[in-house]
Scaffold this motif. Structure first.
Motif, PDB file in Angstrom:
ATOM      1  N   HIS A  65       3.697  -0.026  -3.880  1.00  0.00           N
ATOM      2  CA  HIS A  65       2.921   0.137  -5.108  1.00  0.00           C
ATOM      3  C   HIS A  65       3.733  -0.142  -6.370  1.00  0.00           C
ATOM      4  O   HIS A  65       3.175  -0.191  -7.463  1.00  0.00           O
ATOM      5  N   HIS A  66       5.028  -0.382  -6.226  1.00  0.00           N
ATOM      6  CA  HIS A  66       5.859  -0.727  -7.377  1.00  0.00           C
ATOM      7  C   HIS A  66       5.777  -2.215  -7.735  1.00  0.00           C
ATOM      8  O   HIS A  66       6.244  -2.614  -8.798  1.00  0.00           O
ATOM      9  N   VAL A  67       5.208  -3.025  -6.851  1.00  0.00           N
ATOM     10  CA  VAL A  67       5.086  -4.455  -7.134  1.00  0.00           C
ATOM     11  C   VAL A  67       4.207  -4.623  -8.376  1.00  0.00           C
ATOM     12  O   VAL A  67       3.099  -4.090  -8.443  1.00  0.00           O
ATOM     13  N   ARG A  68       4.733  -5.352  -9.327  1.00  0.00           N
ATOM     14  CA  ARG A  68       4.084  -5.506 -10.628  1.00  0.00           C
ATOM     15  C   ARG A  68       2.639  -5.998 -10.500  1.00  0.00           C
ATOM     16  O   ARG A  68       2.380  -7.005  -9.867  1.00  0.00           O
ATOM     17  N   ARG A  69       1.716  -5.258 -11.045  1.00  0.00           N
ATOM     18  CA  ARG A  69       0.289  -5.555 -11.159  1.00  0.00           C
ATOM     19  C   ARG A  69      -0.453  -5.655  -9.813  1.00  0.00           C
ATOM     20  O   ARG A  69      -1.609  -6.055  -9.792  1.00  0.00           O
ATOM     21  N   LEU A  70       0.212  -5.283  -8.722  1.00  0.00           N
ATOM     22  CA  LEU A  70      -0.447  -5.379  -7.421  1.00  0.00           C
ATOM     23  C   LEU A  70      -1.653  -4.444  -7.343  1.00  0.00           C
ATOM     24  O   LEU A  70      -2.727  -4.847  -6.885  1.00  0.00           O
ATOM     25  N   ASN A  71      -1.488  -3.197  -7.775  1.00  0.00           N
ATOM     26  CA  ASN A  71      -2.617  -2.262  -7.745  1.00  0.00           C
ATOM     27  C   ASN A  71      -3.806  -2.817  -8.522  1.00  0.00           C
ATOM     28  O   ASN A  71      -4.950  -2.733  -8.063  1.00  0.00           O
ATOM     29  N   GLU A  72      -3.542  -3.389  -9.675  1.00  0.00           N
ATOM     30  CA  GLU A  72      -4.617  -3.962 -10.502  1.00  0.00           C
ATOM     31  C   GLU A  72      -5.308  -5.112  -9.780  1.00  0.00           C
ATOM     32  O   GLU A  72      -6.544  -5.220  -9.814  1.00  0.00           O
ATOM     33  N   LYS A  73      -4.527  -5.976  -9.165  1.00  0.00           N
ATOM     34  CA  LYS A  73      -5.099  -7.120  -8.459  1.00  0.00           C
ATOM     35  C   LYS A  73      -5.989  -6.664  -7.300  1.00  0.00           C
ATOM     36  O   LYS A  73      -7.104  -7.164  -7.129  1.00  0.00           O
ATOM     37  N   LEU A  74      -5.479  -5.728  -6.503  1.00  0.00           N
ATOM     38  CA  LEU A  74      -6.248  -5.249  -5.360  1.00  0.00           C
ATOM     39  C   LEU A  74      -7.531  -4.557  -5.810  1.00  0.00           C
ATOM     40  O   LEU A  74      -8.602  -4.775  -5.243  1.00  0.00           O
ATOM     41  N   LEU A  75      -7.428  -3.743  -6.841  1.00  0.00           N
ATOM     42  CA  LEU A  75      -8.603  -3.043  -7.352  1.00  0.00           C
ATOM     43  C   LEU A  75      -9.625  -4.015  -7.932  1.00  0.00           C
ATOM     44  O   LEU A  75     -10.832  -3.889  -7.696  1.00  0.00           O
ATOM     45  N   SER A  76      -9.158  -5.016  -8.644  1.00  0.00           N
ATOM     46  CA  SER A  76     -10.056  -6.018  -9.209  1.00  0.00           C
ATOM     47  C   SER A  76     -10.785  -6.779  -8.101  1.00  0.00           C
ATOM     48  O   SER A  76     -12.000  -7.015  -8.188  1.00  0.00           O
ATOM     49  N   MET A  77     -10.061  -7.146  -7.048  1.00  0.00           N
ATOM     50  CA  MET A  77     -10.679  -7.855  -5.926  1.00  0.00           C
ATOM     51  C   MET A  77     -11.728  -6.977  -5.243  1.00  0.00           C
ATOM     52  O   MET A  77     -12.794  -7.453  -4.848  1.00  0.00           O
ATOM     53  N   GLN A  78     -11.431  -5.692  -5.132  1.00  0.00           N
ATOM     54  CA  GLN A  78     -12.388  -4.780  -4.511  1.00  0.00           C
ATOM     55  C   GLN A  78     -13.663  -4.672  -5.346  1.00  0.00           C
ATOM     56  O   GLN A  78     -14.768  -4.661  -4.804  1.00  0.00           O
ATOM     57  N   HIS A  79     -13.512  -4.634  -6.657  1.00  0.00           N
ATOM     58  CA  HIS A  79     -14.690  -4.596  -7.531  1.00  0.00           C
ATOM     59  C   HIS A  79     -15.478  -5.908  -7.451  1.00  0.00           C
ATOM     60  O   HIS A  79     -16.712  -5.885  -7.482  1.00  0.00           O
ATOM     61  N   ASP A  80     -14.768  -7.011  -7.339  1.00  0.00           N
ATOM     62  CA  ASP A  80     -15.441  -8.309  -7.212  1.00  0.00           C
ATOM     63  C   ASP A  80     -16.293  -8.381  -5.944  1.00  0.00           C
ATOM     64  O   ASP A  80     -17.270  -9.130  -5.898  1.00  0.00           O
ATOM     65  N   HIS A  81     -15.920  -7.636  -4.929  1.00  0.00           N
ATOM     66  CA  HIS A  81     -16.618  -7.668  -3.639  1.00  0.00           C
ATOM     67  C   HIS A  81     -17.223  -6.311  -3.295  1.00  0.00           C
ATOM     68  O   HIS A  81     -17.274  -5.913  -2.132  1.00  0.00           O
ATOM     69  N   HIS A  82     -17.711  -5.611  -4.321  1.00  0.00           N
ATOM     70  CA  HIS A  82     -18.204  -4.253  -4.117  1.00  0.00           C
ATOM     71  C   HIS A  82     -19.363  -4.166  -3.116  1.00  0.00           C
ATOM     72  O   HIS A  82     -19.559  -3.140  -2.484  1.00  0.00           O
ATOM     73  N   ARG A  83     -20.113  -5.218  -2.938  1.00  0.00           N
ATOM     74  CA  ARG A  83     -21.223  -5.177  -1.973  1.00  0.00           C
ATOM     75  C   ARG A  83     -20.719  -5.162  -0.529  1.00  0.00           C
ATOM     76  O   ARG A  83     -21.389  -4.628   0.355  1.00  0.00           O
ATOM     77  N   ALA A  84     -19.567  -5.744  -0.300  1.00  0.00           N
ATOM     78  CA  ALA A  84     -19.009  -5.798   1.050  1.00  0.00           C
ATOM     79  C   ALA A  84     -18.138  -4.585   1.380  1.00  0.00           C
ATOM     80  O   ALA A  84     -17.925  -4.280   2.549  1.00  0.00           O
TER      81      ALA A  84
END
Length: 139
Positions: A65-84
């Motif tokens: 979780h220390h990888v720069r902006r990884l949490n943001e990227k994963l969360l954004s992708m999850q929101h992009d695919h919220h139906r799945a």
């Protein structure tokens, strides 16, 4: 429950001994249920090989979780695919590493696309998609 059919299977004795040891370790009390589960496994796999088939499953991710902006990227992708994505579970494994499990549902092609995107995100150490069916067509 549907009617039962009996079948005969010719199998090498040594192979059968290995099978009996395997199913014993897994807790099966008889060969019939083990054979049924093997058949179901193949039928489930055949189902999700079709891109349009409806599947459910999990995406498991391990990442730092220390990888720069990884949490943001994963969360954004999850929101992009919220139906799945039906649900997520986040576990702190240690000071640096997290485990995330996402429950997914949809047609096989969409579920694979979501999983591949998450797993291939820079900073994810390991990921795996596990697909199954709702079981409605399995007896």
């Amino acid at each position: 429950m549907s009617a039962l059919s009996r079948i005969g299977v010719a199998i090498d004795s040594k192979l059968l001994e290995k099978f009996d040891r395997l199913i014993g370790k897994r807790g099966y009390t008889n060969r019939s249920e083990a054979f049924r589960d093997l058949i179901r496994e193949e039928l489930v796999e055949q189902t999700w090989e079709s891109p349009e088939s409806q599947v459910v499953g999990t995406v498991t991710l391990v990442y730092d979780h220390h990888v720069r902006r990884l949490n943001e990227k994963l969360l954004s992708m999850q929101h992009d695919h919220h139906r799945a994505i039906l649900s997520t579970l986040h576990v702190h494994l240690d000071h640096d590493n997290c485990l995330e499990v996402l429950v997914v549902r949809g047609n096989a092609a969409d579920v694979r696309k979501v999983a591949d995107g998450l797993i291939s995100t820079k900073g994810v150490k390991h990921g795996r998609l596990t697909i199954t069916t709702s079981g409605a067509d399995l007896k």
